[in-house]
Enzyme design. Structure first.
Site, PDB file in Angstrom:
ATOM      1  N   ASP A  76     -28.229  -0.445  -8.488  1.00  0.00           N
ATOM      2  CA  ASP A  76     -27.121  -1.308  -8.064  1.00  0.00           C
ATOM      3  C   ASP A  76     -26.875  -2.453  -9.041  1.00  0.00           C
ATOM      4  O   ASP A  76     -26.482  -3.542  -8.638  1.00  0.00           O
ATOM      5  CB  ASP A  76     -27.368  -1.866  -6.644  1.00  0.00           C
ATOM      6  CG  ASP A  76     -27.772  -0.776  -5.683  1.00  0.00           C
ATOM      7  OD1 ASP A  76     -27.051   0.227  -5.618  1.00  0.00           O
ATOM      8  OD2 ASP A  76     -28.828  -0.898  -5.036  1.00  0.00           O
ATOM      9  N   LYS A 136     -23.650  -0.411 -12.659  1.00  0.00           N
ATOM     10  CA  LYS A 136     -23.502   0.623 -13.703  1.00  0.00           C
ATOM     11  C   LYS A 136     -22.112   1.246 -13.694  1.00  0.00           C
ATOM     12  O   LYS A 136     -21.562   1.561 -14.727  1.00  0.00           O
ATOM     13  CB  LYS A 136     -24.532   1.750 -13.489  1.00  0.00           C
ATOM     14  CG  LYS A 136     -25.940   1.352 -13.793  1.00  0.00           C
ATOM     15  CD  LYS A 136     -26.872   2.550 -13.752  1.00  0.00           C
ATOM     16  CE  LYS A 136     -27.133   3.075 -12.371  1.00  0.00           C
ATOM     17  NZ  LYS A 136     -27.856   2.167 -11.474  1.00  0.00           N
ATOM     18  N   ALA A 169     -27.132   8.452  -5.234  1.00  0.00           N
ATOM     19  CA  ALA A 169     -26.523   7.462  -6.125  1.00  0.00           C
ATOM     20  C   ALA A 169     -25.188   7.007  -5.550  1.00  0.00           C
ATOM     21  O   ALA A 169     -24.558   7.733  -4.796  1.00  0.00           O
ATOM     22  CB  ALA A 169     -26.288   8.082  -7.498  1.00  0.00           C
ATOM     23  N   GLY A 170     -24.777   5.828  -5.919  1.00  0.00           N
ATOM     24  CA  GLY A 170     -23.467   5.353  -5.493  1.00  0.00           C
ATOM     25  C   GLY A 170     -22.877   4.507  -6.598  1.00  0.00           C
ATOM     26  O   GLY A 170     -23.384   3.434  -6.889  1.00  0.00           O
ATOM     27  N   HIS A 171     -21.852   5.026  -7.266  1.00  0.00           N
ATOM     28  CA  HIS A 171     -21.211   4.262  -8.339  1.00  0.00           C
ATOM     29  C   HIS A 171     -19.788   3.912  -7.918  1.00  0.00           C
ATOM     30  O   HIS A 171     -19.017   4.785  -7.546  1.00  0.00           O
ATOM     31  CB  HIS A 171     -21.180   5.080  -9.636  1.00  0.00           C
ATOM     32  CG  HIS A 171     -22.538   5.278 -10.227  1.00  0.00           C
ATOM     33  ND1 HIS A 171     -22.796   6.092 -11.296  1.00  0.00           N
ATOM     34  CD2 HIS A 171     -23.722   4.745  -9.879  1.00  0.00           C
ATOM     35  CE1 HIS A 171     -24.089   6.055 -11.570  1.00  0.00           C
ATOM     36  NE2 HIS A 171     -24.672   5.246 -10.726  1.00  0.00           N
ATOM     37  N   GLN A 212     -29.656   5.484 -10.188  1.00  0.00           N
ATOM     38  CA  GLN A 212     -30.806   4.663  -9.792  1.00  0.00           C
ATOM     39  C   GLN A 212     -31.219   3.787 -10.984  1.00  0.00           C
ATOM     40  O   GLN A 212     -30.348   3.347 -11.704  1.00  0.00           O
ATOM     41  CB  GLN A 212     -31.973   5.517  -9.259  1.00  0.00           C
ATOM     42  CG  GLN A 212     -31.665   6.171  -7.914  1.00  0.00           C
ATOM     43  CD  GLN A 212     -31.000   7.526  -8.060  1.00  0.00           C
ATOM     44  OE1 GLN A 212     -31.387   8.336  -8.895  1.00  0.00           O
ATOM     45  NE2 GLN A 212     -30.010   7.799  -7.245  1.00  0.00           N
TER      46      GLN A 212
END
Ligand code: IMP
Length: 429
Positions: A13, A16, A39-41, A223
């Site tokens: 977090d 990125k 993941a979370g972008h 991550q």
């Protein structure tokens, strides 16, 4: 011109998504090489907010986007994500999206196992994203996973499912989970196969061909280094290697193809989930960082734990991943804090350490040694040039560079694509 590998240098977090979007604009190809839909972008372009879990961020600009063999892929989540971003106007076609034929599949039974184990673990839980990522990687190294290539061969798929269930059945019973039949798994895979198969290819071949043509490749890490299964705060880590060295193995290219290693570093520290966090703040400043920084997990919505910048951790990430330069994100969140603290070392009993020890007990016991730095009252939000920064903010950035042993190539000062101070383009080496 070189390729660029982007990784998080803390616990994830770090922002990125935004940096990757900026780089993807300059790249020809974007590759994911580990992780999954844990993941979370988030990428903000004008009024559009795109949230990606599996899709490489290159899809925003219609760049060739590869999900490499190192990723564990939930095909239903992938298809949902494709539909969602199509609804936002993005064109996702097999011409721009490639899924590695040797990537392993995340099944609903993996998420069942992840959740059931976490529930049973009580205070010892890892705090996973409950997406089944850990159990899917376990099956991969246990050599019983179902891979995308298997979807094209229905007969041998049946035998592979039997072998997988022979492992899962006793586990499920022990955890009071209902039985899953081989037919159920077979049917769900056969139903999804025609929808994903247009994207499935030997990704390593596609990638090596474009590398040979001298195209610019962006390796998009998910991550972060401190969540790496070897180098992170084990066992409070994710189940993949997240360090830069994984880019090659997780995509099927030579070790030097990763090029310039760019670390993404938040101007303070956050962590979501359980595990050691030496500089965590349980006071008003911690709450303020969380509120101003909008520190809630992209995937799970959980509030993130917040704390002071830990130069020891980041220096370790710089070393282990061979980070060439960093992007310092969310500097504006520190605006208005009178005195800032940076952790420069740890005390462990009567010893002073300049690294995070590997043992969990020691990681939990270290006491940060802080250096104080005067804060700034002016707003840095939206600053786009070094000259827009108050002198104390410049001092803060320079001190961080010194302590972590890597130069800052960009500073981000807000969520918008252009709220960035650019000193150097990593693709230029
Ligand atoms: P898992 O990857 O779901 O198994 O979760 C293991 C640990 O990694 C937990 O502490 C999660 O909160 C953390 N984690 C996984 N993915 C991310 C991410 O994208 N950002 C931040 N933390 C993550």
């Amino acid at each position: 011109m070189t390729n660029v590998t982007v990784i998080g240098a803390q616990w994830g977090d770090e922002g990125k998504g935004k940096v990757i979007d900026w780089l993807a604009d300059r790249a020809d190809v974007v590759v994911r090489f580990q992780g999954g839909n844990n993941a979370g972008h988030t990428i903000v372009v004008g009024n559009n907010v795109y949230k990606f879990s599996l899709l490489p961020s290159g899809v925003v600009q219609g760049k060739l986007s590869i999900i490499g063999n190192g990723v564990v892929v939930n095909p239903w989540s992938l298809l949902d994500e494709i539909e969602r971003v199509r609804g936002q106007g993005l064109k996702i076609t097999p011409e721009i999206l490639v899924v590695a034929d040797n990537a392993c599949i995340v099944l609903p039974l993996h998420a069942d196992l992840d959740r059931a184990r976490e529930e049973r673990a009580g205070d010892n839980k890892i705090g996973t994203t409950a997406r089944g990522i850990g159990p899917a990687y376990e099956d991969k190294v246990g050599r019983r996973a179902i891979r995308f290539v298997d979807l094209a061969d229905a007969e041998s798929l049946r035998a592979k499912i039997e072998r997988l269930l022979a492992h899962h059945e006793p586990l499920r019973r022990g955890l009071d989970l209902p039985d899953v039949s081989a037919q159920q798994v077979f049917d769900m895979l056969m139903a999804v196969a025609p929808k994903v198969s247009p994207y499935v290819q030997p990704a390593w071949r596609v990638l090596n061909a474009v590398v040979k043509e001298g195209k610019r490749v962006l390796f998009e890490g998910a991550q972060a280094a401190m969540l790496d299964v070897d180098h992170g705060t084990y066992p409070y880590v994710t189940s993949s290697n997240t360090v830069a060295g994984q880019a090659a193995a997780g995509a099927g290219v030579g070790a030097s193809a990763g090029g310039y290693v760019l670390g993404i570093v938040k101007a303070y520290t956050t962590r979501v989930g359980e595990g050691p966090f030496p500089t965590e703040l349980h006071d008003e400043i911690g709450q303020r960082l969380g509120q101003r920084g909008d520190e809630f997990g992209t995937v799970t919505g959980r509030p993130r734990r917040c704390g002071w910048f830990d130069a020891v951790l980041v220096r370790q990430s710089v070393t282990v991943s061979g980070i060439d330069g960093v992007v310092l994100t969310k500097l504006d969140v520190l605006d208005g804090i009178e005195t800032l603290k940076i952790c420069t070392g740890y005390k462990l009993g009567d010893k002073v350490l300049d690294y995070l020890p590997a043992g969990l007990r020691d990681q939990a016991a270290v006491v940060p040694i802080y250096e104080e730095i005067a804060g700034w009252t002016q707003s840095t939000k939206g600053a786009r040039s070094w000259r827009d920064l108050p002198p104390n903010a410049v001092i803060y950035v320079r001190r961080i560079e010194e302590l972590i042993g890597a130069p800052t190539v960009q500073v981000t000062t807000g969520p918008d694509r252009d709220d960035t101070i650019v000193m150097r383009d990593p693709f230029q080496g």
